[in-house]
Enzyme design. Sequence first.
Site, PDB file in Angstrom:
ATOM      1  N   GLU A 195     -21.164 -26.043 -23.008  1.00  0.00           N
ATOM      2  CA  GLU A 195     -21.632 -24.635 -23.386  1.00  0.00           C
ATOM      3  C   GLU A 195     -21.088 -23.971 -24.204  1.00  0.00           C
ATOM      4  OE1 GLU A 195     -23.522 -23.711 -19.643  1.00  0.00           O
ATOM      5  OE2 GLU A 195     -24.136 -26.432 -19.060  1.00  0.00           O
TER       6      GLU A 195
ATOM      7  N   HIS B 131     -35.204 -29.461  -6.443  1.00  0.00           N
ATOM      8  CA  HIS B 131     -33.606 -28.953  -6.983  1.00  0.00           C
ATOM      9  C   HIS B 131     -32.572 -28.989  -6.642  1.00  0.00           C
ATOM     10  CE1 HIS B 131     -30.761 -25.527  -8.372  1.00  0.00           C
ATOM     11  NE2 HIS B 131     -30.803 -26.822  -9.845  1.00  0.00           N
TER      12      HIS B 131
ATOM     13  N   GLU C  47     -28.390 -27.713  -5.942  1.00  0.00           N
ATOM     14  CA  GLU C  47     -27.008 -27.446  -6.977  1.00  0.00           C
ATOM     15  C   GLU C  47     -26.059 -28.036  -6.415  1.00  0.00           C
ATOM     16  OE1 GLU C  47     -26.128 -26.425  -9.567  1.00  0.00           O
ATOM     17  OE2 GLU C  47     -24.301 -26.346  -9.172  1.00  0.00           O
TER      18      GLU C  47
ATOM     19  N   HIS D 101     -27.645 -31.363 -14.655  1.00  0.00           N
ATOM     20  CA  HIS D 101     -26.749 -30.396 -15.362  1.00  0.00           C
ATOM     21  C   HIS D 101     -25.767 -30.082 -15.263  1.00  0.00           C
ATOM     22  CE1 HIS D 101     -30.854 -28.111 -17.099  1.00  0.00           C
ATOM     23  NE2 HIS D 101     -31.351 -29.366 -16.875  1.00  0.00           N
TER      24      HIS D 101
ATOM     25  N   GLU E 139     -31.574 -21.468 -21.862  1.00  0.00           N
ATOM     26  CA  GLU E 139     -30.739 -20.131 -20.623  1.00  0.00           C
ATOM     27  C   GLU E 139     -29.664 -19.596 -21.735  1.00  0.00           C
ATOM     28  OE1 GLU E 139     -29.236 -22.003 -17.398  1.00  0.00           O
ATOM     29  OE2 GLU E 139     -27.008 -23.326 -18.503  1.00  0.00           O
TER      30      GLU E 139
END
Lengths: 713, 713
Positions: free
Chosen positions: A181, A422, A424, A492, A517
Amino acid sequence: MSIFLPASRRSRRCWYLLVLCCLTWGAGHAETIKSPNGQLTLDFSLGQGGVPTYSFTYKGRPVIKPSTLGLELKDTPNLLDGFTITGTKTATVDETWQPVWGEVKNIRNHCNELAVTLTQAATKRTLLLRFRVFDDGMGLRYEFPRQPELAYFVVKEEKTQFALAGDHKAFWLPGDYDTQEYSTVTSKLSQVRGLMKAATTPNSSQTPFSPTGVQTPLMLKSQDGLYINIHEAALVEYSCMSLDLDDKNFVLTSHLTPDAVGNKGNLQTPCHSPWRTVIVSDRAGDILESKLILNLNEPTKYTDVSWIKPTKYVGVWWEMITGKSTWAYTNQDNIKLDSIDYNKVKPNGTHAANTAHVKEYIDFAAQHKLDAVLVEGWNIGWEDWFGNHKEYVFDFVTPYPDFDIAELNQYAHAKGVKLIMHHETSGAARNYERHLEAAYSLMNKYGYDAVKSGYVGDILPLGEYHYGQWMVNHYLYDITEAAKHHIMVNAHEAVRPTGLARTYPNLIGNEAARGTEYEAFGGNNADHTTILPFTRLMGGPMDYTPGIFQTKISAYNPQNTSFVHSTLARQLALYVTMYSPLQMAADLPETYNKFLDAFQFIEDVAVDWDDTHVLEAEPGDYITIARKAKGQSSWFVGSTCDENGRTSNIDLSFLDPGKKYVATIYADAKDAHYEKNPQAYQIRKVNVTRKSKLTQYCAPGGGYAISLMEAGR
Amino acid sequence: MSIFLPASRRSRRCWYLLVLCCLTWGAGHAETIKSPNGQLTLDFSLGQGGVPTYSFTYKGRPVIKPSTLGLELKDTPNLLDGFTITGTKTATVDETWQPVWGEVKNIRNHCNELAVTLTQAATKRTLLLRFRVFDDGMGLRYEFPRQPELAYFVVKEEKTQFALAGDHKAFWLPGDYDTQEYSTVTSKLSQVRGLMKAATTPNSSQTPFSPTGVQTPLMLKSQDGLYINIHEAALVEYSCMSLDLDDKNFVLTSHLTPDAVGNKGNLQTPCHSPWRTVIVSDRAGDILESKLILNLNEPTKYTDVSWIKPTKYVGVWWEMITGKSTWAYTNQDNIKLDSIDYNKVKPNGTHAANTAHVKEYIDFAAQHKLDAVLVEGWNIGWEDWFGNHKEYVFDFVTPYPDFDIAELNQYAHAKGVKLIMHHETSGAARNYERHLEAAYSLMNKYGYDAVKSGYVGDILPLGEYHYGQWMVNHYLYDITEAAKHHIMVNAHEAVRPTGLARTYPNLIGNEAARGTEYEAFGGNNADHTTILPFTRLMGGPMDYTPGIFQTKISAYNPQNTSFVHSTLARQLALYVTMYSPLQMAADLPETYNKFLDAFQFIEDVAVDWDDTHVLEAEPGDYITIARKAKGQSSWFVGSTCDENGRTSNIDLSFLDPGKKYVATIYADAKDAHYEKNPQAYQIRKVNVTRKSKLTQYCAPGGGYAISLMEAGR
């Protein structure tokens, strides 16, 4: 004694001749294969000391100068030199296959192959090098046959060289074991070292490894106009590769991600490395159109793929990213999943994933024919989920008290909408695996068919990295376990894709780069989306989450001074230029409701395609792509440009012959500007055919999107 | 203003007074608690600089001289000094509880407790030290309350000192993060350093950490005859403790097992360390009879324990250990579970776990009223299971072609026998967890109710150790997941037990020391079983696998020159002296059939007990124990001695009053000797009562076993 040997003995005799022949091959002997069109040439030979060496040219111009191949092994002699060639085999592949989803309906896999068997006499070991040369590049890999002297071994380092022909312009990210990133830096290779420190911006987990280390896909442009892309294909049971640059000689050498003790691969024969790929052309668009990486992956392992469906979605997400609302249901810190009673803790009032609010998203999705709604922050544990190296951070099955999972799924399904799950993990891979079966079963129970997973923060146990073999194995385990439940995965912070979605097409998306983001975390460069298709997207689709219409983040959170480095029109273009079978409309319904004319493009645009043409492209400057919707007559065009703005000239000859189209053009207004006036757009309709041409202004940081619907349909 | 405050305000006022009082406490102020019988005293005070310090005496004699307490933390100030006492609380516990299985029917938990709250003014953090003093020793632990300034933290090292009063005799193993399978060394503490190198014998996975590092339970004897045992209780979510010796001052300091990056504990408040235990007496037998470690563990977390049953078993095991037969079904090397077809590979003819052969074990078990048959080598993968750091080494569900899992279970159940499952993980913890649910479900399907698991070799991922927090978590995960399936666990090569079986009584056994298998790998010391109950067994039962009658291993495998360092009679004694609710008759049925008179003891002996008396004991020399069978009138006595032999004098006053017993005495013959004449035994019957006395010769490396059956029953 007969002159006529029986067939079996004859073939044995031929084999002897071959062996004899092979044994005489030494340094200097070269093997050559060319691409099907004859324009690309790969030479292989053994250099001084029996060192495997290859070079690669495009239309007679050097792409890879003589470069050595081999591996350093741990506690056993290296596979670097002392080789003789004991066999070669060539083959031609020409086949056409259909991806489950993709940019085109049919993909031609057409290449010439050379397989060189190398024997290291001193160790009695054999290594096979396999090369494939396509019209748009080459792939090579190491194959380790089953053999008495090589069963289990540890890779200390892979030493694959890519000796470049000059100080090319490079589009690069700092090499790192844990994050991709970073903002892309555009510089000469000779400038990498000087720019490295500034390029290595902070991240939630990061491990840079060298002052000249860079990631793949690495996009290069030579001074004489060759576009070169270096990456890998089919990363399975191996560590992810980065490249370390010798910035005096412009030689890149593979650098694998280590494990906690510094090993870079635990292998058992028979096995092979991923493919190392070099895509090359004198036209930038060819790089984007290349299917070389997919062709180097295996066909799908699934017999039933009917449950895999390209998806357009909105989500309870951007409002948390901007700081308008929260994932967490309370403001309590230091919580433990096995002891907290959420019914006794005061809610914070900012929790977005509550039943009433999620219904608004569902309503919006239903109204605008979007397939699904992603909901983040639905499950307990978000109060202190990050940065603590906490293992039992989420259980993936328990909703917050204000999220009615049964009711919401029922509500959504009644309106023809699906919810997206989702997960995480916070990097706690073991904890995720322990809960995986229950989590996927919960999804099946309520009718979820896709999950967005995340790996924010350091991997647990510490010492393992996001891109090491241990985690590469984990990500694929998640995907194959999900497939058993007919679940699509959008992972991700996982390892960058290498075309694996061909084999495992439920890998419907990845992040693995700086996504939208970051527009709320200080912003992406204005040229970001003119580069990503040449770099990150070479390996597979990215869940970039475009579609931000409210470009001032402060509109959602007065404390947040970030802004989106893009015009609104360009946000629409990204649905075409950033190929993905999973596309988010990332902004809030309340904002879309103010720009419904522009939102129409997002509603209309396809997420699966029968055909794709790159109309214009220059990495770092602009990309214009046309795509034909799967099974339909409509086409869509997207164009993105850098901070300088430009005028795009395209002709519409890609359109179907004999058909008339109504083109709806969503473009920057004349005074639009990604920073000063991003929301200035114009929409116009024109009738066109394949003979039409278009001249379209793109504002700085802008672009345009066009839907082309067959007239009268 | 009223003089009479309401109750709530009064209590608040008291609290203020307490705080004021506490704030004045500084260095020098001592807190003292005594054992219920008044003979043991623990003093706590803050030393110079606010350093927590304790000392401990037994009948006025120093056991632990002033020793400091505290922890080094990572990236945050240590919890070592700068403390003031801001609260103290004392309490008395006196309760009696019944273990699910054990050495006695009722266990009394009787102690005095001191809880000291310490505040570190500079950091505004609070630490609580809890001490419990019993009549047979003490426990202390660190408690970390939930507090704003201490939520998540990393332990760099725990610094718990045990300052001994002299250069004691020690029964020690080299400190190691991966193995406990060393021979015990008996030496003065001052000799540890000099003997360390020779003591650190090779093992399949080993990581010694210091030239003076030793393991717990550490057994000590002072020159003036105090027996001292140092260990830990209730090891959960923490790293296993070893001890590092300052051999000038005879101070032991805790040394925790690190993770791959050197961290020694990832903690989140509220939490606490395991208990650090010091058991002490002037009578060695008291150490063996101590229930202190169990008392410091939590009561069982299970509501239904009806499925947990002490078990006596035979197994397809010793024949592979000796090299007579093999776990593997073929001699193929380098196999991959996902590609090998065992039906196409030639069997090696030495595979023991085949249907016909297992039936012989089942027949033997049924004939002799044994509960179960363990079968190792039943599942695919044994061809190259070890030493390769291979992750997908076993799937835990696929039998070899010659092992008919359905038929064998049916056959066994029809005869009232159960099969015991075997799961060797080869240290690949993630692979095991991935298959755990399927493996346990398979067990349920076929009626297995117990599993022996194993962790031979290095832990994967590399960098993690057998005794680190990550694996401590794993072992307990296996146990609690097994409990959901009503499965008992006997984990080999797992972390040493710390009394956890009280809380999780399906943890029916552990190895965690040098077991009988080493008698086939060169042999155990003749005094080994006179030490183990004072060391390894303090934390919980050991699956020692006694009962080897054929002491010459060459009888099974001519290549193997090892011999069992024990007489046959002593092998019987071990069923009593080595307490375990899981006892194996480890030798082969073909051998037992030659010694059925001696085997009668194994058939008769209980595996669960109502009462236990240690009749004689001296670590390293001899142990004689009497136990009363659970719910029955019969008693069993076992005696083991060292290489010198001895005469044991016991009286039978433990027997029930008014009852007459027939004692069957299985003893060494006069010319018996563990090396020269191990199989020479005599069996005699005598009538006895509680007034009887017994004088019994024990040969070198010998011992005896007695069954005492109520006459006329």
